[in-house]
Design a protein around this motif. Sequence first.
Motif, PDB file in Angstrom:
ATOM      1  N   ILE A   1     -46.825-102.073 -51.119  1.00 51.59           N
ATOM      2  CA  ILE A   1     -47.272-102.757 -49.902  1.00 51.59           C
ATOM      3  C   ILE A   1     -46.018-103.356 -49.261  1.00 51.59           C
ATOM      4  N   GLY A   2     -45.383-102.611 -48.404  1.00 52.47           N
ATOM      5  CA  GLY A   2     -44.144-103.045 -47.781  1.00 52.47           C
ATOM      6  C   GLY A   2     -43.125-101.926 -47.808  1.00 52.47           C
ATOM      7  N   PRO A   3     -41.979-102.041 -47.162  1.00 52.81           N
ATOM      8  CA  PRO A   3     -41.561-103.259 -46.451  1.00 52.81           C
ATOM      9  C   PRO A   3     -42.252-103.402 -45.088  1.00 52.81           C
ATOM     10  N   ILE A   4     -42.107-104.605 -44.524  1.00 53.21           N
ATOM     11  CA  ILE A   4     -42.466-104.794 -43.113  1.00 53.21           C
ATOM     12  C   ILE A   4     -41.315-104.191 -42.320  1.00 53.21           C
ATOM     13  N   MET A   5     -41.621-103.200 -41.503  1.00 49.90           N
ATOM     14  CA  MET A   5     -40.525-102.440 -40.895  1.00 49.90           C
ATOM     15  C   MET A   5     -40.895-101.868 -39.534  1.00 49.90           C
ATOM     16  N   VAL A   6     -39.872-101.533 -38.788  1.00 52.54           N
ATOM     17  CA  VAL A   6     -40.082-100.866 -37.509  1.00 52.54           C
ATOM     18  C   VAL A   6     -40.468 -99.409 -37.780  1.00 52.54           C
ATOM     19  N   GLY A   7     -41.484 -98.933 -37.030  1.00 53.65           N
ATOM     20  CA  GLY A   7     -41.898 -97.541 -37.162  1.00 53.65           C
ATOM     21  C   GLY A   7     -40.972 -96.631 -36.389  1.00 53.65           C
TER      22      GLY A   7
ATOM     23  N   THR B   1     -34.609-104.823 -40.052  1.00 56.40           N
ATOM     24  CA  THR B   1     -35.627-103.749 -40.001  1.00 56.40           C
ATOM     25  C   THR B   1     -36.987-104.191 -39.481  1.00 56.40           C
ATOM     26  N   ASN B   2     -37.257-105.508 -39.489  1.00 58.35           N
ATOM     27  CA  ASN B   2     -38.578-105.953 -39.025  1.00 58.35           C
ATOM     28  C   ASN B   2     -38.512-106.633 -37.666  1.00 58.35           C
ATOM     29  N   ASP B   3     -37.479-106.319 -36.876  1.00 58.44           N
ATOM     30  CA  ASP B   3     -37.311-106.958 -35.569  1.00 58.44           C
ATOM     31  C   ASP B   3     -38.018-106.145 -34.485  1.00 58.44           C
TER      32      ASP B   3
ATOM     33  N   ASN C   1     -34.570-105.263 -48.022  1.00 61.02           N
ATOM     34  CA  ASN C   1     -34.637-106.682 -48.407  1.00 61.02           C
ATOM     35  C   ASN C   1     -33.278-107.308 -48.715  1.00 61.02           C
TER      36      ASN C   1
END
Lengths: 295, 175
Positions: B10-16, B73-75, B149
């Motif tokens: 479950i992750g990472p939170i990321m740009v597609g 990566t999560n911006d 991370n």
Amino acid sequence: MKIESMKELLQRCEEKGKTISEVMLDMEVENSGKTRETLIDKMTARLQQMKNTIELGIQDKSSSPSGISGGDAVRVDEYVKKETILSGNYIGDAMRFSIATSESNAKMGIIVATPTAGAAGVLPGILFSLHKNDNTPFETLVEGLFTASALGYVIANRSFISGAAGGCQAEVGSATAMAAGAIVELKGGSPEQAVHAAAIALKSLLGLVCDPVAGLVEVPCIKRNVMGTSIAFSAADLSLAGVKSRIPCDEVIKAMYDIGSEMPRTLKETALGGLAATETGQQVKERMYKKKGGF
Amino acid sequence: MEFKSCFDIIGPIMVGPSSSHTAGVVSIGNFIYELLGGPPGYASITLYDSFSETHSGHGTDKALVGGMLGMRTNDSNIKSAVEFANKQGLNFDIQLQDYCPYFSHPNTVKVEAERHEYKIIAGGVSLGGGLSKIFLLNEKIVDIPISANDNVSTLVQSYTSYVKRQTSLGGSYED
């Protein structure tokens, strides 16, 4: 500490008298040395991101950079809100949340890979459908994410979770199995029922190839995420009714691995076969090549 | 047991849209940003193989530029990275080549970046799942893994000696 099979996972649940979710959290505490609270907060941040992605995606009519996807989330949302839909409220809501997520992914939105970016629509779809239809609180949905992660963890370590490695069965297939098990546990089913649901869901997607048009995570990936949510609900319902998978889940996962290993390279994310090789698929690809450097 | 944690699943939170063609590339750009101590004023980018073919659809170029502007990566600003580059004075050009001569992998990129009088050449590969690796620094083959991370600003501390001061003449460098 590690869990190497679904059988071992269920043994652990039985020994401790705990749910899959709790067993996964215990293992994570032990392996990471972090507190339960820290880990729950970290998972909650992922759930919150899923919610944000849905809220943005569901009202975004724009096209993806390639122009081959976008706008369907708004269509489905309007339809589900207006009509009495054939698939019912649970699947209807899951469909719109799922498509909103996967369309956002194609448009460079921020998503949570579950287990990959290509399959990121399935879990948010079913979780926020349960939230809407059952008033399942956020803390409980987070437990569902731990359940899903345990199932995905076993699948990932025994087989594969990427389309390039094992076809779409590994990607949307794994996500759908994780979702089915999570639904069962969130609905009060036993760990054994959750694992049966995962097996039933994965069986119904065995053999699915990864054939994205022009190599982009759009066609058919977005709609396959949506279909994953309805399979997850059906598999969960079967299992909650007491139906068992005749083939044990670990063996289904092994079958997925064997099928993926035998799958030709043309059908594993190379955009050389399947839908990518159709006349229309080829046209999209040629358009891309022609404009190398911009669509 | 390649996957060790629930957050690997479950992750990472990321740009597609792609962990390999987008998210992992942000980290490569970010490495350059941190190594130069800020965004470059000029970057010459070479995309190879799969990157050269599908970079527009996957936003590989935006991911790299966003990383070089300090985005992670999560911006959510990554999709507008080119506009941000214009505003922040990062000029870049992109070359497309079929095969990377330095590292055998379809998802490879080389960047020659300049910030004030400093310059670095970095080659990076995106391996999937948001995991990347720097394989080239100037003319030297290196092996520096980066995950979504990681704290990249700490990671670059061991490699700052690679950053060269550009002399005013002839494009040669001195320490």
